[in-house]
Design a protein around this motif. Structure first.
Motif, short mmCIF file in Angstrom:
data_model
loop_
_atom_site.label_atom_id
_atom_site.label_comp_id
_atom_site.label_asym_id
_atom_site.label_seq_id
_atom_site.Cartn_x
_atom_site.Cartn_y
_atom_site.Cartn_z
N PRO A 1 -57.28 30.88 63.38
CA PRO A 1 -58.57 31.57 63.47
C PRO A 1 -59.66 31.00 62.57
O PRO A 1 -60.85 31.14 62.88
CB PRO A 1 -58.21 33.01 63.07
N ASP A 2 -59.28 30.35 61.47
CA ASP A 2 -60.30 29.79 60.58
C ASP A 2 -61.07 28.65 61.24
O ASP A 2 -62.13 28.24 60.75
CB ASP A 2 -59.66 29.31 59.28
N LEU A 3 -60.56 28.12 62.36
CA LEU A 3 -61.25 27.04 63.05
C LEU A 3 -62.36 27.54 63.96
O LEU A 3 -63.16 26.74 64.45
CB LEU A 3 -60.25 26.23 63.89
N GLU A 4 -62.43 28.85 64.19
CA GLU A 4 -63.45 29.36 65.09
C GLU A 4 -64.85 28.95 64.64
O GLU A 4 -65.68 28.51 65.44
CB GLU A 4 -63.37 30.88 65.19
N GLY A 5 -65.12 29.09 63.35
CA GLY A 5 -66.45 28.75 62.85
C GLY A 5 -66.75 27.27 62.96
O GLY A 5 -67.77 26.86 63.52
N SER A 6 -65.85 26.43 62.46
CA SER A 6 -66.13 25.00 62.41
C SER A 6 -66.07 24.33 63.77
O SER A 6 -66.65 23.25 63.96
CB SER A 6 -65.17 24.31 61.44
N LEU A 7 -65.38 24.95 64.74
CA LEU A 7 -65.35 24.39 66.09
C LEU A 7 -66.36 25.08 67.01
O LEU A 7 -67.38 24.52 67.38
CB LEU A 7 -63.94 24.49 66.68
N LEU A 8 -66.09 26.34 67.37
CA LEU A 8 -66.99 27.04 68.29
C LEU A 8 -68.38 27.21 67.69
O LEU A 8 -69.38 27.21 68.40
CB LEU A 8 -66.40 28.40 68.65
N GLY A 9 -68.43 27.35 66.36
CA GLY A 9 -69.71 27.55 65.70
C GLY A 9 -70.36 26.28 65.20
O GLY A 9 -71.42 26.32 64.56
N ASP A 10 -69.75 25.13 65.51
CA ASP A 10 -70.34 23.88 64.99
C ASP A 10 -70.02 22.67 65.86
O ASP A 10 -70.88 22.17 66.57
CB ASP A 10 -69.87 23.65 63.55
N LYS A 11 -68.78 22.21 65.86
CA LYS A 11 -68.48 20.88 66.39
C LYS A 11 -68.13 20.83 67.87
O LYS A 11 -68.06 19.75 68.44
CB LYS A 11 -67.35 20.25 65.57
N ALA A 12 -67.86 21.97 68.51
CA ALA A 12 -67.44 21.93 69.91
C ALA A 12 -68.58 21.55 70.87
O ALA A 12 -68.38 20.71 71.75
CB ALA A 12 -66.83 23.27 70.31
N PRO A 13 -69.77 22.13 70.75
CA PRO A 13 -70.83 21.76 71.70
C PRO A 13 -71.46 20.42 71.35
O PRO A 13 -71.39 19.95 70.21
CB PRO A 13 -71.85 22.89 71.52
N SER A 14 -72.06 19.78 72.36
CA SER A 14 -72.85 18.57 72.10
C SER A 14 -74.11 18.95 71.35
O SER A 14 -74.83 19.86 71.75
CB SER A 14 -73.24 17.88 73.41
N ILE A 15 -74.35 18.28 70.25
CA ILE A 15 -75.52 18.55 69.42
C ILE A 15 -76.23 17.23 69.13
O ILE A 15 -75.63 16.29 68.60
CB ILE A 15 -75.13 19.23 68.09
N ILE A 16 -77.49 17.17 69.49
CA ILE A 16 -78.31 15.99 69.20
C ILE A 16 -79.57 16.47 68.46
O ILE A 16 -80.23 17.41 68.89
CB ILE A 16 -78.69 15.25 70.49
N PHE A 17 -79.87 15.82 67.35
CA PHE A 17 -80.97 16.25 66.49
C PHE A 17 -82.22 15.41 66.72
O PHE A 17 -82.16 14.18 66.82
CB PHE A 17 -80.56 16.15 65.02
N ASP A 18 -83.34 16.09 66.77
CA ASP A 18 -84.65 15.44 66.80
C ASP A 18 -85.15 15.36 65.37
O ASP A 18 -85.42 16.38 64.74
CB ASP A 18 -85.60 16.28 67.66
N ASN A 19 -85.26 14.15 64.84
CA ASN A 19 -85.65 13.95 63.44
C ASN A 19 -87.14 13.62 63.28
O ASN A 19 -87.54 13.05 62.27
CB ASN A 19 -84.80 12.84 62.82
N THR A 20 -87.94 14.01 64.26
CA THR A 20 -89.37 13.72 64.20
C THR A 20 -90.01 14.33 62.96
O THR A 20 -90.82 13.69 62.26
CB THR A 20 -90.08 14.26 65.45
N LYS A 21 -89.67 15.57 62.65
CA LYS A 21 -90.29 16.24 61.50
C LYS A 21 -89.92 15.54 60.20
O LYS A 21 -90.79 15.32 59.33
CB LYS A 21 -89.86 17.71 61.45
#
Length: 334
Positions: free
Chosen positions: A259-279
């Motif tokens: 259960p401790d993986l829920e945060g780091s996976l479902l809440g972080d690393k599972a979805p594709s995340i791409i950052f816009d660094n324009t700012k």
């Protein structure tokens, strides 16, 4: 400039303190003095437990800083304590938040600083969001000079970044690759992720220090490079001279068994995340992350393989991986 780092010896903060010292700034580290080996040459160590407000107040009596950068605020109570301590003591206060605070599940594949903050999966992220709210309210109401920096998956020379590991760090994953044992990858391994080397983070962070345009702003600091998790493990395996045997398991199954993986996976690393660094690039003109993941992870592995203290065995995590593999084989064998 006089810079105070609260912490200053961690994965991200040590690189930032070293960069500040290289810039010729007057650097002081406020911590308990437990890791003298990570203190940059010429930096002062002010020994105090930051959780003890009175002790910190005594330690900093008569001092004033151009910037105080705090890497050790995790709860809104701590945030309110920092406001009490540093109001009038510094011209800028940089709070280290987290990019995992952005809306989960992701409402858009591209993350900007305008993306809403909400993470129902991970208490750590929700606490960081609450800290931001404390600091920003103080900025709006009382002029507290806060800047919020949001790192994502930042790594240094001491540990290889992986999506899933045990309580003793990532070495056991590397050991499994070297032994030819399967390593767990969440999902199909095709979601995109961004890894940022601490030296790149430090370069951008230095551009925020003393920057009047950064006051009252929140900005994430990440690389522009995008990799699938499969590609990341291919780079790790190539650096080791081994092909990683990847075992793809759903994030939900992994979180159900740990259960401790829920945060780091479902809440972080599972979805594709791409950052816009324009700012970030507007605030720090000319900044571009320079360390490619294949280059950075090769340097990390060279350091880890030559330093025994970075190779901590984790039999409990190894057993967890073996258990997941057995269950997976039982499911797919028929």
């Amino acid at each position: 400039m006089k810079i105070l780092f609260i912490g200053g010896t961690g994965r991200i903060s040590a690189a930032c303190a070293a960069k500040a010292a290289q810039n010729g700034w007057d650097v002081a580290l406020l911590n308990r003095g437990n890791d003298p080996g990570s203190v940059p040459d010429g930096a002062e160590v002010i020994r105090a437990d930051v959780s003890d407000e009175d002790a910190v107040r005594r330690a900093l009596a008569g001092r004033r800083f151009d910037c105080a950068a705090d890497f050790l605020v995790y709860t809104p109570e701590q945030a309110r304590g920092r406001v009490r301590l540093f109001s009038g003591l510094t011209d800028q206060f940089i709070f280290i938040g987290t990019a995992s605070a952005y809306h989960k599940p992701a409402s858009d594949w591209l993350i900007t600083e305008g993306t809403p903050l909400a993470n129902p999966y991970w208490k750590y992220s929700r606490e960081k969001i609450a800290c931001e709210e404390v600091f920003m309210a103080e900025y709006r109401e009382n002029g507290f000079p806060v800047t919020v920096a949001r790192p994502s998956h930042t790594y240094d020379h001491r540990a290889v970044p992986v999506p899933i590991h045990g309580a003793k760090g990532s070495w056991q994953v590397i050991a499994r690759i070297l032994a030819g044992k399967p390593v767990i990858v969440h999902g199909d391994g095709l979601s995109f992720w961004t890894f940022t080397h601490s030296s790149d983070f430090a370069e951008a962070f230095a551009g925020l220090i003393g920057n009047p345009h950064a006051i009252g702003e929140a900005v994430h600091i990440t690389s522009d490079e995008k990799l699938t998790w499969n590609a990341a493990f291919a780079a790790i395996g190539h650096a080791l001279g081994k092909k990683a045997d990847l075992l793809h398991v759903s994030s939900e199954m992994l979180a159900a068994h740990r259960p401790d993986l829920e945060g780091s996976l479902l809440g972080d690393k599972a979805p594709s995340i791409i950052f816009d660094n324009t700012k970030l690039k507007r605030l720090v003109p000319g900044f571009t992350a320079k360390v490619r993941f294949d280059q950075g992870v090769r340097g990390t592995l060279e350091y880890v393989l030559s330093h025994e203290d970075c190779r901590v065995e984790d039999p409990e995590f190894d057993g967890f991986c073996d258990m997941i593999e057995r269950k997976y084989r039982e499911f797919v064998a028929p």
